[in-house]
Write an enzyme that holds these catalytic residues in place. Structure first.
Site, short mmCIF file in Angstrom:
data_model
loop_
_atom_site.label_atom_id
_atom_site.label_comp_id
_atom_site.label_asym_id
_atom_site.label_seq_id
_atom_site.Cartn_x
_atom_site.Cartn_y
_atom_site.Cartn_z
N SER A 236 -56.35 -28.23 -32.22
CA SER A 236 -57.08 -29.81 -31.45
C SER A 236 -57.20 -29.01 -30.02
O SER A 236 -57.76 -28.89 -29.42
CB SER A 236 -56.85 -31.07 -31.73
N ALA A 253 -66.05 -36.35 -34.04
CA ALA A 253 -65.01 -36.89 -34.86
C ALA A 253 -65.27 -36.99 -35.60
O ALA A 253 -66.08 -38.00 -35.82
CB ALA A 253 -64.62 -37.89 -33.57
N HIS A 271 -56.41 -38.05 -28.22
CA HIS A 271 -57.13 -37.26 -28.52
C HIS A 271 -58.38 -37.01 -26.80
O HIS A 271 -59.23 -36.26 -26.18
CB HIS A 271 -57.92 -37.51 -29.48
N ARG A 274 -56.87 -36.65 -23.42
CA ARG A 274 -56.73 -35.81 -23.83
C ARG A 274 -58.15 -34.14 -22.78
O ARG A 274 -58.54 -33.23 -22.13
CB ARG A 274 -56.01 -34.29 -24.31
N GLU A 283 -69.32 -40.08 -33.78
CA GLU A 283 -68.43 -40.10 -34.40
C GLU A 283 -69.14 -40.28 -36.01
O GLU A 283 -69.70 -41.06 -35.85
CB GLU A 283 -67.58 -41.30 -34.68
N ASP A 301 -64.19 -31.58 -34.72
CA ASP A 301 -62.70 -31.95 -35.05
C ASP A 301 -62.72 -33.42 -36.23
O ASP A 301 -62.63 -34.84 -36.09
CB ASP A 301 -61.66 -32.26 -34.30
#
Length: 399
Positions: A236, A253, A271, A274, A283, A301
């Protein structure tokens, strides 16, 4: 306009003195870099560094014609002996413009982390951007910004600076982006070239002379990339790194939220912290509509969780439902996804787990999931220009 890079390294150089790290140990030969300094048309020196006169001589240049020396770093740095005949170094105040007798114009740009950036316009109208280490331009506005022909900046240390410049059009498809102020954050050689290419940038050895406006080496920026890896392999991080120098990324996501699962919530929080603040998040497991729409780059991801959702929807965990149509329905879902990847115009980076190299799952459902994820990875990889495998944080390019 010609630019000779007398140095391309961080202020301490590369390797750093007395540093025992692996990157410094690997910095030998052409990967040795002095502190960054740029000589423009032999008349303008951007940053005076130790040994500048010797560096110029090694590059077949002379500092005898320099009429202006400008500093960019947040501070004036350690005392450096000014070679005989060289003007005293100075700094242009933010927002001010300096006109040189040589026909160059230099405008000082304010930085968000100290220091001064310089926009240099040559007598022929070509434009060069030079930024200090660790800095990004402050106060950029959307629209009305002309693209620079060449940009010299800290791509590795401040990829968000490149993203900001792209967002306002200051760096466009024809801008030659050169990474300077290179430090020991990334091992030199192939790994550095790979990371810079993913950002649409490149590095050159010390002493290289570049012609502004002549874009001879276009970095190979893959439009569709699949990043594979095992648990906690760094896959990732690698996927995010590939897009951090681009603006307006949409992070997809596929895991959604899991009420009451504190471990999952902690992973999601890591995550999120970051990722760059300019990225948006959605999502969803409905990937096909996103791929068929035009828009900013997508970071998906991950495909592993997309497959879990798809297998749930077709009843794949029940042998009877699987045999009576679930398997066929899943194959159709994977085919539709692969076709959407093939046809998409968007830049896509997708993450997935690499499977099949370890223990055989003890349950029939586990073995079914492993097999289907292997098939999904293969189908997705077939539609990607680049496929990489991350092992222990190290990237192996498969395609």
């Amino acid at each position: 306009m010609e630019v000779t890079l007398l140095g391309t390294g961080a202020p301490a150089g590369l390797p750093r003195p007395d540093c025992p790290c692996a990157a410094c140990a690997c910095a030998v030969g052409a990967d040795v870099r002095a502190a960054t300094a740029a000589l423009v048309d032999g008349t303008l020196l951007l940053d005076l560094t130790p040994g500048a006169a010797f560096a110029a001589a090694r590059a077949g240049r002379s500092l005898a014609g320099v009429r202006q020396v400008l500093l960019s770093h947040p501070h004036d740095g350690p005392a450096v002996e000014v070679p005989a005949g060289l003007p005293q170094p100075g700094r242009v105040p933010d927002g001010r413009e300096l006109a040189l007798l040589t026909g160059h114009r230099v405008r000082a740009l304010a930085m968000d982390a100290g220091g001064t950036g310089y926009a240099v316009t040559g007598p022929d109208g070509q434009q060069l951007l030079y930024l200090p280490p660790g800095g990004a331009p402050a106060g950029l506005e959307n629209g009305g910004t002309e693209s620079y022909d060449m940009a010299l900046l800290d791509v590795v240390g401040r990829p968000d600076a490149l993203a900001r410049l792209r967002a306002v059009g200051a760096v466009g498809p024809a801008t030659d982006v050169i990474a300077v102020h290179l430090d020991h954050d990334v091992p030199p050689g192939p790994e550095l070239r790979r990371r810079l290419a993913a950002a649409g940038a490149r590095a050159v050895p010390d002493g290289t002379t570049l012609t502004v406006g002549v874009y001879e080496e276009v970095p190979d920026v893959p439009r569709r990339t699949l990043v594979l890896g095992g648990a906690r392999s760094g896959k990732s991080v690698e996927a995010e790194r590939r897009l951090e120098s681009f603006p307006d990324v949409l992070y997809v996501a596929t895991g959604g939220t899991r009420g009451g699962d504190t471990e999952w919530a902690d992973r999601v929080a890591v995550h999120r912290e970051r990722r760059p603040g300019s990225w948006r998040t959605t999502e969803t497991c409905d990937l096909v509509p996103l791929l068929t729409q035009d828009g900013p780059p997508l970071l998906v991801d991950c495909l592993s969780l997309w497959l879990t959702d798809a297998m749930d929807s077709v009843g794949a965990w029940d042998d009877t439902e699987w045999a009576s149509g679930g398997e066929k329905a899943l194959r159709e879902r994977v085919r539709e996804l692969a076709e959407a990847v093939r046809a998409t115009r968007r830049t896509v980076v997708a993450v997935s787990n690499e499977v099949g190299s370890g223990i055989v799952p003890a349950t029939a459902s586990g073995r079914r999931y492993r097999d289907e994820l292997g098939r999904l990875n293969a189908a997705f990889a077939d539609e990607c220009e680049q496929v990489v495998l991350v092992v222990a944080g190290q990237v192996v390019v498969l395609r």
